[in-house]
Design a protein around this motif. Sequence first.
Motif, PDB file in Angstrom:
ATOM      1  N   UNK A   1      21.527  13.837  11.107  1.00 34.00           N
ATOM      2  CA  UNK A   1      21.740  14.273  12.493  1.00 34.00           C
ATOM      3  C   UNK A   1      23.178  14.094  12.987  1.00 34.00           C
ATOM      4  N   UNK A   2      24.104  13.565  12.159  1.00 34.82           N
ATOM      5  CA  UNK A   2      25.484  13.372  12.600  1.00 34.82           C
ATOM      6  C   UNK A   2      26.441  14.095  11.660  1.00 34.82           C
ATOM      7  N   UNK A   3      27.399  14.833  12.230  1.00 35.17           N
ATOM      8  CA  UNK A   3      28.447  15.456  11.429  1.00 35.17           C
ATOM      9  C   UNK A   3      29.593  14.468  11.231  1.00 35.17           C
ATOM     10  N   UNK A   4      30.519  14.796  10.326  1.00 39.49           N
ATOM     11  CA  UNK A   4      31.654  13.912  10.064  1.00 39.49           C
ATOM     12  C   UNK A   4      32.533  13.748  11.303  1.00 39.49           C
ATOM     13  N   UNK A   5      32.764  14.837  12.020  1.00 39.42           N
ATOM     14  CA  UNK A   5      33.598  14.752  13.229  1.00 39.42           C
ATOM     15  C   UNK A   5      32.934  13.891  14.301  1.00 39.42           C
ATOM     16  N   UNK A   6      31.618  13.966  14.404  1.00 41.41           N
ATOM     17  CA  UNK A   6      30.905  13.126  15.369  1.00 41.41           C
ATOM     18  C   UNK A   6      31.004  11.656  14.994  1.00 41.41           C
ATOM     19  N   UNK A   7      30.949  11.341  13.696  1.00 42.83           N
ATOM     20  CA  UNK A   7      31.074   9.952  13.250  1.00 42.83           C
ATOM     21  C   UNK A   7      32.457   9.394  13.565  1.00 42.83           C
TER      22      UNK A   7
ATOM     23  N   UNK B   1      19.674  15.408  20.692  1.00 40.93           N
ATOM     24  CA  UNK B   1      20.678  14.944  19.746  1.00 40.93           C
ATOM     25  C   UNK B   1      21.749  14.108  20.457  1.00 40.93           C
ATOM     26  N   UNK B   2      22.143  14.502  21.654  1.00 43.04           N
ATOM     27  CA  UNK B   2      23.097  13.710  22.429  1.00 43.04           C
ATOM     28  C   UNK B   2      22.549  12.322  22.710  1.00 43.04           C
ATOM     29  N   UNK B   3      21.260  12.241  23.000  1.00 43.88           N
ATOM     30  CA  UNK B   3      20.651  10.936  23.249  1.00 43.88           C
ATOM     31  C   UNK B   3      20.647  10.087  21.988  1.00 43.88           C
ATOM     32  N   UNK B   4      20.389  10.713  20.844  1.00 41.85           N
ATOM     33  CA  UNK B   4      20.394   9.983  19.573  1.00 41.85           C
ATOM     34  C   UNK B   4      21.796   9.453  19.266  1.00 41.85           C
ATOM     35  N   UNK B   5      22.829  10.254  19.522  1.00 39.12           N
ATOM     36  CA  UNK B   5      24.213   9.811  19.333  1.00 39.12           C
ATOM     37  C   UNK B   5      24.528   8.655  20.270  1.00 39.12           C
ATOM     38  N   UNK B   6      24.112   8.784  21.507  1.00 39.99           N
ATOM     39  CA  UNK B   6      24.394   7.758  22.508  1.00 39.99           C
ATOM     40  C   UNK B   6      23.785   6.417  22.130  1.00 39.99           C
ATOM     41  N   UNK B   7      22.516   6.439  21.710  1.00 42.07           N
ATOM     42  CA  UNK B   7      21.837   5.183  21.399  1.00 42.07           C
ATOM     43  C   UNK B   7      22.411   4.555  20.132  1.00 42.07           C
TER      44      UNK B   7
ATOM     45  N   UNK C   1      28.458  22.679  22.982  1.00 44.02           N
ATOM     46  CA  UNK C   1      28.102  22.009  21.736  1.00 44.02           C
ATOM     47  C   UNK C   1      28.042  20.506  21.947  1.00 44.02           C
ATOM     48  N   UNK C   2      27.301  19.826  21.087  1.00 42.86           N
ATOM     49  CA  UNK C   2      27.149  18.376  21.170  1.00 42.86           C
ATOM     50  C   UNK C   2      28.474  17.680  20.879  1.00 42.86           C
ATOM     51  N   UNK C   3      29.203  18.155  19.874  1.00 43.75           N
ATOM     52  CA  UNK C   3      30.470  17.525  19.493  1.00 43.75           C
ATOM     53  C   UNK C   3      31.491  17.608  20.618  1.00 43.75           C
ATOM     54  N   UNK C   4      31.540  18.721  21.322  1.00 48.99           N
ATOM     55  CA  UNK C   4      32.490  18.880  22.418  1.00 48.99           C
ATOM     56  C   UNK C   4      32.192  17.899  23.556  1.00 48.99           C
TER      57      UNK C   4
END
Length: 483
Positions: free
Chosen positions: A120-126, A43-49, A179-182
């Motif tokens: 795959x993305x939460x509001x805080x991550x966005x 999931x971190x890789x998906x956020x990164x890309x 966690x991913x968000x942290x």
Amino acid sequence: MKHTSRPYHDMLLYGSALLLLRGASLITLPVMTYFLSIEQIGQLELISVTQIFFSLLIALAMHENLYRFIATTQDANEQKAMTSRLYTTSLLLSCGLIIMVSGLFWTMNLFSNGEVKLQNFSDSQLVLMASAIAIQGSLEISLAWLRLQNRALIFFKISLICTCLQVGLILAVVSIIPSVTAVLAVGVFCAFVQMGLLHFYNRFSWQTLSLEQLKHYLRYCLPIMLSALVAFGLNGGERWLLAQSGDLALLAQYAIAIKFALAMGILLQPFHMWWMPKRFEYWQNQGETTTSYISQYGIVYACVLALLVTWLGKLFILLFLPSQYQLASDILALAVVAMLCKELAEIVNIGILKAQKTSQLFSINLVTTTIAIGCVWLVVLQFPNLALWTVCSGVALAQLTRCLVILTFSQKSCPLPYQLGKLTCYLLLTFTLIASSWMSDTIVTSILIAIMETILLVAAAHHLGLLKLPYQNLRRAIVRLSL
């Protein structure tokens, strides 16, 4: 005031700085794979890309104007004023585009009663991703300005501060809040710290480009941005194909291999960061022959790095990562070949940019990427169990094709006297040696083969005349010592 350039000293500092900045993920990799699950790594890789894609889109490649137009300005005060206008305008444009995209998404969500969600993305991550994307363009301009002014030491100091901060915070966060968000929040915070330090040092004034200047710059940089977006299909978009399978663990395997392939790109950055802002200046002042020789040195350097990273990455995965990541060591060779071809395309892409035919570059990237992604997608649909190997081999072949096409068109636009026959033989030897990494899975054997093949590759470059090793100087030094 512009400092005197010392190429080798500056390249060493740039390389150390980039190794710190972009190597932080490799430094923390064993700890993250221990505290985070393989799905969280995926999931971190998906956020990164995803963040990289939107950074390319929002930043508009405005920093390319600094290399092409501002770097050739002779007056130092005018250079600083032009860069200030570019910096401020880029920041305003990025923030405006982020607001527009966010507003569009909010409107769609409102009219669909909340059914429009990004998987795959939460509001805080966005929110965190959007914050980092908004400053990316100005951050690139700030870093490019330091390089243009030959302030390699300042570049290194800022990179050291930011890396130490990021590594320390990530180690603390994953051990307390895994966690991913942290982890994402740490990265965004460090990006803003870097932005603040650079702004404090550069002290750009808050002034904007005129409408005519903005149009002129956009005509040059937009095709480059579009080319980068299209090329992203081979440098990130393929990870979306893997993510669509719903198996984030498979994406995590690919992400580990890509991290080591990116290490090759990081280690090549000393050459890139010194050469990219200077290449048009060298062509203008020192001629075609010198420009081609320096480019060939960069090609040799890239090949040697690719071989070393292949073997060192394989050893690192075998020694320090959990056994569930061992598949990454098998696909590492293909990932490195793809990265090598991508970096070689950047080195030889001088003629197209010098002739200001950036729209031609966009067409090349569009055609090669569309064909490659289409073929990979079809094969993955037919053979889903071979998705990982299909993506890796397809991207490597596509990057090689793209490199050859860019070289061809660059030579047609503004030819350089490369030693093409010798370079071809050297690249074939490099690919063969990289592929030999599949033949060994034992640590001692891998170390011995890595040493022998590196020596062979350097010696081959010297024998072909692509690199001049100081044998005579070394021999004289040995004689003096013996006397």
